[in-house]
Write an enzyme that holds these catalytic residues in place. Structure first.
Site, mmCIF file in Angstrom:
data_model
loop_
_atom_site.group_PDB
_atom_site.id
_atom_site.type_symbol
_atom_site.label_atom_id
_atom_site.label_comp_id
_atom_site.label_asym_id
_atom_site.label_seq_id
_atom_site.Cartn_x
_atom_site.Cartn_y
_atom_site.Cartn_z
ATOM 1 N N LYS A 200 0.928 -1.340 0.104
ATOM 2 C CA LYS A 200 -0.006 -0.017 -0.059
ATOM 3 C C LYS A 200 0.828 1.256 -0.060
ATOM 4 O O LYS A 200 1.735 1.561 0.869
ATOM 5 C CB LYS A 200 -0.884 0.046 1.291
ATOM 6 C CG LYS A 200 -1.788 1.313 1.232
ATOM 7 C CD LYS A 200 -2.936 1.046 2.349
ATOM 8 C CE LYS A 200 -3.612 2.434 2.365
ATOM 9 N NZ LYS A 200 -4.805 2.245 3.328
ATOM 10 N N LYS A 255 -2.226 -1.524 -4.002
ATOM 11 C CA LYS A 255 -3.147 -0.357 -3.862
ATOM 12 C C LYS A 255 -2.140 1.031 -3.914
ATOM 13 O O LYS A 255 -1.140 1.018 -3.409
ATOM 14 C CB LYS A 255 -3.871 -0.514 -2.477
ATOM 15 C CG LYS A 255 -4.667 0.967 -2.338
ATOM 16 C CD LYS A 255 -5.199 0.643 -0.829
ATOM 17 C CE LYS A 255 -6.119 1.919 -0.690
ATOM 18 N NZ LYS A 255 -6.581 1.947 0.760
HETATM 19 C C1 PBG Z 1 -7.593 3.403 5.307
HETATM 20 C C2 PBG Z 1 -7.799 3.127 3.940
HETATM 21 C C3 PBG Z 1 -7.687 4.184 2.975
HETATM 22 C C4 PBG Z 1 -8.223 3.477 1.652
HETATM 23 C C5 PBG Z 1 -8.820 2.300 2.113
HETATM 24 N N1 PBG Z 1 -8.466 1.809 3.517
HETATM 25 C C6 PBG Z 1 -7.011 5.507 3.060
HETATM 26 C C7 PBG Z 1 -5.882 5.742 3.540
HETATM 27 O O1 PBG Z 1 -5.113 4.866 3.672
HETATM 28 O O2 PBG Z 1 -5.606 6.924 3.849
HETATM 29 C C8 PBG Z 1 -8.334 4.289 0.498
HETATM 30 C C9 PBG Z 1 -9.295 3.733 -0.510
HETATM 31 C C10 PBG Z 1 -9.473 4.650 -1.529
HETATM 32 O O3 PBG Z 1 -8.783 5.631 -1.674
HETATM 33 O O4 PBG Z 1 -10.487 4.163 -2.425
HETATM 34 N N2 PBG Z 1 -6.773 2.668 5.860
#
Ligand code: PBG
Length: 330
Positions: A200, A255
Site C-alpha cells: 500500500k 493499492k
Molecule cells: C484506510 C484506507 C484508505 C483507503 C482504504 N482504506 C485510505 C488511506 O489509507 O488513507 C483508500 C481507498 C480509496 O482511496 O479508495 N486505511
C-alpha cells in the site's frame, strides 16, 4: 526463436473481426473479478452523495441493505465495507474500533443475516476512529507500531465476531498480519481469510476516500509517509508481500491500482499467490468525471479493468463494479 517475419506473419489477421479478436483474447473481466466498496455512515437515515466521487453514496444502516440487495442481484459476490463514524466517537487511540457493539459490527451483523452468501470484507485500520486521522496510535507526532498492533488484533477479532468473512488490514504497521492471525486462531477463527493490503503506497489518489469517510480534516496537513510505501519502490513491495505471506496472509493486495500495475505483475510472477488490486477513489474520480464531461468515452472503464487482469490481478476492488455489470453486460 520462431521467425515472425512479414509477409508470412501478419498479426492483423487476428484483428479482422470482433469474433476473432475475442477468441484470441488473453484475458477478460468477469463478474467474478469484481468487489464493490460500500460506505456506511452512522446516524444517516437514507443515503447522501459523495461530492468527489460522482455516483457514489454514503448509506445509512438501513438503506445499505437495499444497496446490497442490488449488488447481490447483479451477481457481485463480495463487498468491502467502510464505516463513517460519528465524529464524537473519535479519539487519539481509536478506542471505538475495539468496542463490541460498535457501528460497523451492527452493520456487519445485519448484512450477514440478510445476505449470508455475500462475502463481506472488513477494513482493519484505525483511521475512521482516530481524531488525528492516522491508521495507528499517535504519540508525540509518531505512529507507535507495536502498541498499534494490539489494537488492530482486537479490532480484527471484533470484526470476525460480528461476521466479517475477510479481514483486511490496510494500516501498514510492521508485523500486523502475524498478530492478527494469532488472535483469530486463538479465538477459533482459523477459517477467517486475511486479505492483506501488503503493498500500500503513500498515495495522493486516496483523496476522495478521505472525503468519503470524513477523515480528511482529521488528518489535516499530516501524511502517512512513515508507514505507507514510497511510490518509487518496487523491490520493497516484494519484501512486504513476502513478510505478509510468511505471517499468514491468504491474499495480498496492491493499492492504488493503475499507477502500480508493474507491482501486481511482479508479485504475481514472484509469489504466485492470490493477488488483488484496489482501483482507488482518486482513480475512480478521474475516470468518472471525465466520462461524465464527455472528455473520455465510457469504454475507458472496461479498458482500465482489463489492464488489471492483464497485469495478473485475480480480483479488483473497484467503485465501478456495479456500473461495469450494467453497462458492459459482464
Ligand atoms: C484506510 C484506507 C484508505 C483507503 C482504504 N482504506 C485510505 C488511506 O489509507 O488513507 C483508500 C481507498 C480509496 O482511496 O479508495 N486505511
Amino acid at each position: 526463436m520462431i521467425s515472425r517475419k512479414y509477409p508470412s506473419t501478419r498479426l492483423r489477421r487476428l484483428r479482422q473481426s470482433e469474433s476473432i479478436i475475442d477468441l484470441t483474447s488473453e484475458c477478460a473481466v468477469t463478474k467474478n473479478d469484481l468487489i464493490q466498496p460500500v460506505f456506511v455512515k452512522e446516524g444517516l437515515s437514507d443515503k447522501e452523495p459523495i461530492e468527489s466521487m460522482p455516483g457514489i453514496f454514503r448509506f445509512g444502516e438501513d438503506s445499505v441493505l437495499k444497496e446490497i440487495e442490488e449488488i447481490n442481484q447483479l451477481g457481485i459476490r463480495a463487498i468491502a465495507i467502510f464505516p463513517v463514524i460519528d465524529p464524537s466517537k473519535k479519539d487519539s487511540k481509536g478506542t471505538e474500533a475495539t468496542k463490541r457493539d460498535n457501528f460497523i459490527s451492527r452493520v456487519l451483523g445485519s448484512i450477514k443475516s440478510k445476505f449470508p452468501e455475500m462475502l463481506v470484507i472488513a477494513d482493519v485500520a484505525l483511521d475512521p476512529y482516530t481524531d488525528h486521522g492516522h491508521d495507528g496510535i499517535l504519540e508525540n507526532d509518531e505512529i507507535l507500531n507495536d502498541q498499534t498492533l494490539d489494537v488492530l488484533a482486537e479490532q480484527s477479532l471484533v470484526l470476525a465476531e460480528a461476521g466479517a468473512d475477510i479481514i483486511a488490514p490496510s494500516d501498514m504497521m510492521d508485523g500486523r498480519i502475524g498478530v492478527i492471525r494469532k488472535k483469530l486462531d486463538e479465538n477459533n477463527f482459523e477459517d477467517k481469510i486475511i486479505l492483506s493490503y501488503a503493498a500500500k503506497y503513500n498515495s495522493k489518489f486516496y483523496g476522495p476516500f478521505r472525503d468519503a469517510v470524513n477523515s480528511k480534516n482529521n488528518l489535516g496537513t499530516s501524511d502517512k509517509s512513515s508507514y505507507q510505501m514510497n511510490p518509487a519502490n518496487s523491490l520493497e513491495a516484494l519484501n512486504e508481500v513476502a513478510m505478509d505471506i510468511e505471517e499468514g496472509a491468504d491474499i495480498v493486495m496492491v493499492k492504488p491500482g493503475m499507477p502500480y500495475l508493474d507491482i501486481i505483475s511482479k508479485i504475481k510472477e514472484e509469489f504466485k499467490v492470490p493477488t488483488f488490486a484496489y482501483q482507488v477513489s482518486g482513480e475512480y474520480a478521474m475516470i468518472m468525471e471525465s466520462v461524465n464531461k464527455g472528455w473520455l468515452d465510457k469504454g475507458v472503464i472496461i479498458e482500465s479493468l482489463t489492464s488489471f487482469k492483464r497485469a495478473g490481478a485475480d480480483a479488483v476492488l473497484t467503485y465501478f463494479a456495479k456500473d461495469l455489470i450494467k453497462e458492459f453486460n459482464l
